[in-house]
Design an enzyme around this catalytic site. Structure first.
Site, PDB file in Angstrom:
ATOM      1  N   LEU A  66       0.817  -1.208   0.000  1.00 12.47           N
ATOM      2  CA  LEU A  66       0.000   0.000   0.000  1.00 12.47           C
ATOM      3  C   LEU A  66       0.854   1.262   0.000  1.00 12.47           C
ATOM      4  O   LEU A  66       0.501   2.262  -0.629  1.00 12.47           O
ATOM      5  CB  LEU A  66      -0.929   0.002   1.220  1.00 12.47           C
ATOM      6  CG  LEU A  66      -2.044  -1.048   1.234  1.00 12.47           C
ATOM      7  CD1 LEU A  66      -2.859  -0.926   2.510  1.00 12.47           C
ATOM      8  CD2 LEU A  66      -2.938  -0.901   0.011  1.00 12.47           C
ATOM      9  N   SER A  78      -6.278   1.519  10.868  1.00 16.77           N
ATOM     10  CA  SER A  78      -6.963   0.312  10.435  1.00 16.77           C
ATOM     11  C   SER A  78      -8.345   0.304  11.074  1.00 16.77           C
ATOM     12  O   SER A  78      -8.540   0.879  12.144  1.00 16.77           O
ATOM     13  CB  SER A  78      -6.196  -0.939  10.870  1.00 16.77           C
ATOM     14  OG  SER A  78      -6.968  -2.107  10.668  1.00 16.77           O
ATOM     15  N   TYR A 114      -2.054  -5.865  17.652  1.00 22.14           N
ATOM     16  CA  TYR A 114      -2.231  -5.067  16.436  1.00 22.14           C
ATOM     17  C   TYR A 114      -3.431  -4.143  16.589  1.00 22.14           C
ATOM     18  O   TYR A 114      -3.370  -2.962  16.233  1.00 22.14           O
ATOM     19  CB  TYR A 114      -2.423  -5.974  15.230  1.00 22.14           C
ATOM     20  CG  TYR A 114      -2.668  -5.215  13.940  1.00 22.14           C
ATOM     21  CD1 TYR A 114      -1.607  -4.643  13.246  1.00 22.14           C
ATOM     22  CD2 TYR A 114      -3.956  -5.068  13.424  1.00 22.14           C
ATOM     23  CE1 TYR A 114      -1.826  -3.940  12.066  1.00 22.14           C
ATOM     24  CE2 TYR A 114      -4.187  -4.365  12.255  1.00 22.14           C
ATOM     25  CZ  TYR A 114      -3.120  -3.803  11.569  1.00 22.14           C
ATOM     26  OH  TYR A 114      -3.341  -3.097  10.408  1.00 22.14           O
ATOM     27  N   LYS A 173      -3.311   0.077  16.485  1.00 28.20           N
ATOM     28  CA  LYS A 173      -4.009   0.932  15.536  1.00 28.20           C
ATOM     29  C   LYS A 173      -5.003   1.866  16.234  1.00 28.20           C
ATOM     30  O   LYS A 173      -5.291   2.955  15.743  1.00 28.20           O
ATOM     31  CB  LYS A 173      -4.712   0.062  14.482  1.00 28.20           C
ATOM     32  CG  LYS A 173      -3.730  -0.620  13.534  1.00 28.20           C
ATOM     33  CD  LYS A 173      -2.816   0.387  12.836  1.00 28.20           C
ATOM     34  CE  LYS A 173      -1.905  -0.261  11.815  1.00 28.20           C
ATOM     35  NZ  LYS A 173      -1.045   0.719  11.105  1.00 28.20           N
ATOM     36  N   THR A 193      -3.899  -6.996  -0.767  1.00 24.97           N
ATOM     37  CA  THR A 193      -2.524  -6.645  -1.089  1.00 24.97           C
ATOM     38  C   THR A 193      -1.719  -7.917  -1.337  1.00 24.97           C
ATOM     39  O   THR A 193      -2.203  -9.038  -1.132  1.00 24.97           O
ATOM     40  CB  THR A 193      -1.879  -5.864   0.064  1.00 24.97           C
ATOM     41  OG1 THR A 193      -1.795  -6.727   1.209  1.00 24.97           O
ATOM     42  CG2 THR A 193      -2.695  -4.637   0.423  1.00 24.97           C
TER      43      THR A 193
END
Length: 364
Positions: free
Chosen positions: A120, A253, A268, A272, A303
């Site tokens: 990205l 995110s 994670y 975020k 991705t």
């Protein structure tokens, strides 16, 4: 006056005492507006709820709201030679022949993107150039990867007739975003080369999936250092090179506002969550300096890295797809409009905002 205060106090105490002494038999009167006021008023321990409720008191193992260790995986490496930077460059690129909002142009702006060697981040760097930028800095962990990505970018636009040789000045810089010293040194080079930064996107980040009690602490610290502190260090240094103001876009995110299932990824998620609130906080702090700080929060995006994961686990892919109202994962190109909006002068009064690009996932 004193007597009035005493009288008011006594009245308040009387009301308080009367409220506290309300007898259970008086409660149905207060619930007269409800059809089942008597049942609602009775205490659960009395066992006098309507038997009609019992059929709904069931316990199940949630099929759509549980986390499963079946979907654990360490940080994956993308496949070489299979980069989305080119996949999203197709029909629609190049100079426009129609009227377009001038403030959306990145012409004359110095743009910086971290995590830009692939994925990205690489797509976002190309999008800035596609929208008129002639000065672009691609930052990634390895110097060789960053330099190769910068050369590939300029070559592509020249080969496709969208730029003349030498028109685009793209440089690749190696930087460990989790190291403050490394980030400072990298932005010092940017200052030496371009003198300023107009738009910065912090796209560097990693994700790993382990259930909480099995998540190695060293891996958690690495993730937090990259995702949170890396974003912090880059934002601070970019802001120093924005004397006339500028734009910082942090890549968050949807995981910062909802819990992804079925894969376990608590660190994670809260990394975020920190990024999205960092954007809001710095937006307020730097508003008077005309430095706008916003956040783009993508949902599941197809991705190269995601493909590596899903190739090995089609069950996880199907789990994701059935939770997205639009019925598909995002293509990287679905993020391009938000990147340009927030990086350009078209968003000169937008700061502290979060744009969630998830196909409706977080609506549920």
């Amino acid at each position: 006056m004193a007597s009035m205060i005493r009288a008011t106090t006594m009245t308040a105490r009387a009301v308080s005492r009367s409220s506290l002494s309300l007898r259970p038999t008086q409660l149905p009167l207060l619930l007269r507006g409800f059809a089942d006021s008597k049942a609602l008023a009775q205490s659960p321990q009395d066992g006098q709820y309507s038997a009609g409720y019992d059929k709904h008191r069931k316990e199940v193992t949630p099929k759509l709201a549980g986390v499963s260790g079946e979907f654990e995986f360490a940080h994956k490496q993308p496949k070489a030679g299979d980069d989305i930077g080119h996949d999203v460059q197709g029909p629609g690129h190049g100079k426009h022949s129609k009227r377009t909002l001038a403030s959306l142009s990145m012409d004359g702006k110095v743009c910086v993107v971290t995590g830009a060697a692939r994925g990205l981040g690489n797509m976002m760097a190309r999008t800035f150039v596609e929208s008129g930028a002639d000065a672009i800095v691609l930052i990634d962990l390895k110097q060789a990867d960053a330099e190769a990505a910068a050369k590939d970018l300029t070559d592509w636009f020249v080969e496709h007739g969208d730029a003349q040789p030498g028109e685009i000045k793209a440089i690749g810089l190696g930087c460990d975003v989790s190291s403050e010293a490394s980030v400072k040194a990298t932005f010092a080079k940017i200052k030496e080369e371009f003198g300023r930064v107009d738009a910065c996107v912090t796209a560097a980040g990693i994700v790993e999936n382990f259930v909480a009690h099995e998540y190695p602490t060293d891996k958690i610290r690495k993730l937090l250092d990259i995702n949170i502190m890396g974003t912090w260090f880059c934002a601070l240094e970019a802001a120093k090179l924005m004397p006339e103001g500028g734009s910082i876009t942090m890549i968050g995110s949807m995981s910062g506002s909802v819990v992804n299932v079925p894969q376990p990824q608590t660190p994670y998620n809260f990394s975020k969550a920190a990024v999205r609130h960092m954007a809001r906080s710095l937006a307020v702090e730097w508003a008077t300096q005309n430095i706008r700080v916003n956040c783009i929060s993508p949902g599941y995006t197809l991705t190269n890295l995601t493909k590596v994961i899903l190739d090995a686990n089609t069950k996880l892919r199907d789990e994701w797809l059935h939770r997205i109202p639009m019925g598909r994962m995002a293509d990287p190109s679905d993020l391009k409009g938000a990147v340009i909006l927030l990086g350009s002068d078209a968003s000169k009064y937008i700061t502290g905002a979060e744009i969630t690009i998830d196909g409706g996932y977080t609506c549920l």
